[in-house]
Write an enzyme that holds these catalytic residues in place. Structure first.
Site, PDB file in Angstrom:
ATOM      1  N   GLU A  52     -10.765  -2.916   1.183  1.00  0.00           N
ATOM      2  CA  GLU A  52     -10.542  -2.968  -0.263  1.00  0.00           C
ATOM      3  C   GLU A  52     -10.208  -4.381  -0.725  1.00  0.00           C
ATOM      4  O   GLU A  52     -10.708  -4.841  -1.760  1.00  0.00           O
ATOM      5  CB  GLU A  52      -9.434  -2.000  -0.667  1.00  0.00           C
TER       6      GLU A  52
ATOM      7  N   GLU B  60      -5.551   3.379   7.684  1.00  0.00           N
ATOM      8  CA  GLU B  60      -5.011   2.888   6.405  1.00  0.00           C
ATOM      9  C   GLU B  60      -5.088   1.361   6.346  1.00  0.00           C
ATOM     10  O   GLU B  60      -5.447   0.787   5.315  1.00  0.00           O
ATOM     11  CB  GLU B  60      -3.568   3.358   6.236  1.00  0.00           C
TER      12      GLU B  60
ATOM     13  N   GLU C 232       0.841  -1.205   0.000  1.00  0.00           N
ATOM     14  CA  GLU C 232       0.000   0.000   0.000  1.00  0.00           C
ATOM     15  C   GLU C 232       0.872   1.248   0.000  1.00  0.00           C
ATOM     16  O   GLU C 232       1.477   1.600   1.015  1.00  0.00           O
ATOM     17  CB  GLU C 232      -0.937   0.000   1.217  1.00  0.00           C
TER      18      GLU C 232
END
Length: 125
Positions: free
Chosen positions: A77, A70, A29
């Site tokens: 996701e 995050e 990420e």
């Protein structure tokens, strides 16, 4: 549901999973790396400006909250992509709202950073 007996070995294994998750977050990420860079800058500035214990608590909580946001967003996701590999408006909504949560926390952390650091920087110069 049967209650599982406490096991040090299983608790240690759970830490291993958590550290693997941190590694995955930082490796996969890109935004997490930006947040870590901002965190390193805030910590360095905290040392340079000799912030108080209370200010350190705010910095630490903000850093942890942004990284946690995050991580949660990335988890949402990944699950959304698994459940619906093709476009779906509800998956888009889930991803957008998750990203909004991270953005709101980052804005809050930036505001806290300005409140803590800006007066000290103004005083320094």
């Amino acid at each position: 549901m049967k209650k599982e007996k406490f096991s040090i070995r299983k608790r240690m294994r759970s830490f291993g999973y958590a550290f693997a998750g941190i590694g995955t977050l930082l490796r996969d990420e890109h935004n997490s790396r930006i947040h870590v860079l901002a965190m390193v800058c805030a910590v360095a500035l905290g040392f340079v400006l000799d912030i108080s214990a209370t200010e350190w608590c705010v910095v630490a909580l903000c850093c942890g909250a942004v990284l946690m946001g995050e991580a949660m967003n990335s988890a949402v996701e990944a699950l959304a992509d698994l459940v619906s590999p093709e476009f779906h408006p509800l998956v888009k909504k889930a991803k957008d709202v998750g990203a909004a949560g991270v953005l709101m926390m980052a804005i809050g952390a930036a505001a806290a950073g300005l409140i803590i650091f800006l007066p000290k920087l103004v005083q320094l110069f």
